[in-house]
Design a protein around this motif. Sequence first.
Motif, short mmCIF file in Angstrom:
data_model
loop_
_atom_site.label_atom_id
_atom_site.label_comp_id
_atom_site.label_asym_id
_atom_site.label_seq_id
_atom_site.Cartn_x
_atom_site.Cartn_y
_atom_site.Cartn_z
N TYR A 1 8.99 4.02 -0.79
CA TYR A 1 9.77 3.56 -1.90
C TYR A 1 10.97 3.91 -2.00
O TYR A 1 11.78 4.03 -3.26
N ARG A 2 11.78 4.09 -0.96
CA ARG A 2 13.32 4.26 -0.95
C ARG A 2 14.04 3.44 -1.69
O ARG A 2 15.11 3.62 -2.17
N LYS A 3 13.62 2.21 -1.51
CA LYS A 3 14.46 0.90 -2.07
C LYS A 3 13.95 0.56 -3.46
O LYS A 3 14.56 -0.38 -3.92
N VAL A 4 12.94 1.13 -4.08
CA VAL A 4 12.63 0.91 -5.23
C VAL A 4 13.42 1.33 -6.21
O VAL A 4 13.64 2.55 -6.15
N ALA A 60 -5.87 -3.60 -0.48
CA ALA A 60 -5.80 -3.27 -1.74
C ALA A 60 -4.58 -2.79 -2.23
O ALA A 60 -3.82 -3.29 -3.48
N VAL A 61 -3.80 -2.19 -1.52
CA VAL A 61 -2.45 -1.56 -1.83
C VAL A 61 -1.47 -2.52 -2.05
O VAL A 61 -0.55 -2.69 -2.91
N LYS A 62 -1.30 -3.48 -1.02
CA LYS A 62 -0.47 -4.48 -0.81
C LYS A 62 -0.65 -5.48 -2.02
O LYS A 62 0.48 -5.85 -2.77
N LYS A 63 -1.91 -5.67 -2.52
CA LYS A 63 -1.92 -6.76 -3.60
C LYS A 63 -1.75 -5.70 -4.90
O LYS A 63 -0.91 -6.49 -5.72
N ARG A 64 -1.96 -4.65 -4.91
CA ARG A 64 -1.50 -4.10 -6.46
C ARG A 64 0.02 -3.94 -6.73
O ARG A 64 0.37 -3.82 -7.67
N ILE A 65 0.65 -3.68 -5.37
CA ILE A 65 2.26 -3.38 -5.65
C ILE A 65 3.19 -4.96 -5.06
O ILE A 65 4.35 -4.25 -5.07
N GLN A 66 2.44 -5.72 -4.80
CA GLN A 66 3.22 -6.94 -4.53
C GLN A 66 4.38 -7.27 -5.48
O GLN A 66 5.38 -7.89 -5.17
N SER A 67 4.22 -6.58 -6.81
CA SER A 67 5.38 -7.34 -7.62
C SER A 67 6.31 -6.24 -7.99
O SER A 67 7.43 -6.54 -8.46
N ILE A 68 6.31 -5.34 -7.10
CA ILE A 68 7.32 -4.00 -7.27
C ILE A 68 8.24 -4.44 -6.01
O ILE A 68 8.15 -4.10 -4.80
N LEU A 71 4.55 2.65 -9.19
CA LEU A 71 4.04 2.46 -7.93
C LEU A 71 3.03 3.67 -7.43
O LEU A 71 1.92 3.43 -7.11
N LYS A 72 3.66 4.87 -7.85
CA LYS A 72 2.82 6.01 -7.59
C LYS A 72 1.41 5.84 -8.15
O LYS A 72 0.42 6.31 -7.69
N GLN A 73 1.25 5.28 -9.49
CA GLN A 73 0.12 5.18 -10.27
C GLN A 73 -0.85 4.16 -9.61
O GLN A 73 -2.05 4.35 -9.57
N ALA A 74 -0.22 2.98 -9.13
CA ALA A 74 -1.16 2.06 -8.58
C ALA A 74 -1.50 2.67 -7.22
O ALA A 74 -2.82 2.16 -7.24
N VAL A 75 -0.90 3.49 -6.23
CA VAL A 75 -1.56 3.91 -5.28
C VAL A 75 -2.52 4.77 -5.74
O VAL A 75 -3.81 4.78 -4.96
N ALA A 76 -2.34 5.70 -6.64
CA ALA A 76 -3.43 6.63 -7.02
C ALA A 76 -4.61 5.91 -7.65
O ALA A 76 -5.85 6.20 -6.95
N GLU A 77 -4.60 4.71 -8.11
CA GLU A 77 -5.53 4.15 -8.87
C GLU A 77 -6.57 3.50 -7.53
O GLU A 77 -7.69 3.46 -7.57
N VAL A 78 -5.61 2.92 -6.42
CA VAL A 78 -6.32 2.22 -5.56
C VAL A 78 -7.34 3.46 -4.76
O VAL A 78 -8.49 3.21 -4.32
N MET A 79 -6.95 4.63 -4.61
CA MET A 79 -7.48 5.60 -4.03
C MET A 79 -8.55 6.27 -4.73
O MET A 79 -9.43 7.22 -4.17
N GLU A 80 -8.85 5.98 -5.92
CA GLU A 80 -10.05 6.55 -6.93
C GLU A 80 -11.17 5.94 -6.15
O GLU A 80 -11.66 5.00 -5.86
N GLY A 81 -12.06 7.19 -5.91
CA GLY A 81 -13.49 6.88 -5.41
C GLY A 81 -13.47 6.86 -3.83
O GLY A 81 -14.49 6.80 -3.42
N LYS A 82 -12.25 6.98 -2.95
CA LYS A 82 -12.19 6.93 -1.79
C LYS A 82 -12.47 8.34 -1.12
O LYS A 82 -11.30 8.86 -0.71
#
Length: 517
Positions: free
Chosen positions: A395-398, A371-379, A406-417
């Motif tokens: 995200y050293r190279k971002v 899920a994380v890879k899918k959410r941030i693949q465009s970054i 990116l941080k928000q995307a990771v946090a959203e994937v984590m919701e409910g986990k």
Amino acid sequence: MSEELKPTIQAIILDMDGVITDSARLHARAWKQMFDAFLEKLPGEQQPPLDLPRDYKRYIDGISRLDGVRAFLQSRNLHLPEGDPDDGPEAESIVGLGKRKNAFFLELMEKEGVDVFPDTLEMLKKWKKEGIKLGVISASRNCRKILESAGLLHWFDVRVDGETARREQLPGKPAPDVFLRAMQELKASPEHTLVVEDAIAGIKAAKRGHFTRVIGVARNGETEELLDAGADQVVKQLTEIDTYMETTSRAQLPDSLPHALESMQQIFSEMNGKKPVLFFDYDGTLTPIVDDPDAAVLTDGNKKVLADLAEEFTVAIISGRGLSDLRSKVGLDQLIYAGSHGFEISGPDGLEMQYEPGQEILPLLDQVEKAVKKRIQSIEGCEVERKKYAIAVHYRKVEKSRVKELKQAVAEVMEGKEQLKLGKGKKIREIKPNLDWHKGHALNWLLDKLDLARKRHQPIFIGDDITDEDALRFLQGTGILVGTHGEETHANYRLNDTEEVYEFLAQLRRWQEPAPK
């Protein structure tokens, strides 16, 4: 965990709304009811209603009633007179709106009651049994009434609430005064006091008070916001909090620490004839931080230093890297390796350990990784590194403009986990099992397993990152921070970089060598 471990947390200060009781839910509804009615009656262009997920957390949560009125009105460029303390709830003033909100809240509380979070009640019982003193703080003037309604008033040794703040003219959060006042009444000190908060303003206030540990409670998935506000740890339930910490050192800014190379005689004196046991982080400690994690390799010379040390001392590397990756990077069979923050351990003479509860979470980690890879693949520039028991998002190279996304995307994937937790480090977000196990536990497990009694051995831990603070907090020995991770540390000494780490080790080995006859 070692049987020798004793709780060095002597006092715990908890916010009330959202941490102890679910009254935050009622407060939020009362604020919305009051402001929506107020905004609807305003002349001119219609104002949008109060947005609970955005407006409440950003402008109102965790601060005093009148400060909440002021902050929200300012966010909408609205102006009202301050009013008089005698203003009634019908008055169109800041005081009047505050009293209007309170009337709505009391009505809701009378109608629906206040529930206590079960995990909080469980921990209150545990902490009381351990002899830990408990304090409650709240910006609400209804704190006593709410606790009485919930049957909890007798659990707390000290209460500092909105009435206290008004009477003693204490500034509200994010000023630390209410926490410091509670600590003073508990007759505690910052290095022995833990704070539990669910509001961003509360986290910031507690950090300004320099308490040894500030825990954020993210019951509704606000993990990222609480971490960014400065929380040392974020949990979804209080039962995840571990109050057992061997170190009694107060957290300090790295620059205030004595330099280890300039303090060698003091360090040797503190050992008092004990034999060192060496624990290291890997990245940023034994090798410099590099953009590509695969490029972080030991030089032949540094590898020889570790091999020579292992002939004299027990040497262990405790890293966030996966075990197989860590072993291949170092390549010395005589060392002990603890990978994935200590969830998997391997070493000489058949030493093996897998932290069993973590294995049950592996299928969920597989799902989250996809899920994380899918959410941030465009970054561009981000890298997802899968370890057995963790997922690291580098995200050293971002580009800086996309880091927040990116941080928000990771946090959203984590919701409910709820079985997972999110940690932070140097240019990294890390997803780990939400279990009471980390580098500090692994360090003490090794000391016990290898029978390295504290009376005869001096544990030395050297690390550079925020995750190394878990080991430094639990360490009963010498803690050394390499560089800085931008926050306070429980280390005793500092070194500037990896070159100084190896200089320190050279001096340590010379000190241990027997004098020539």
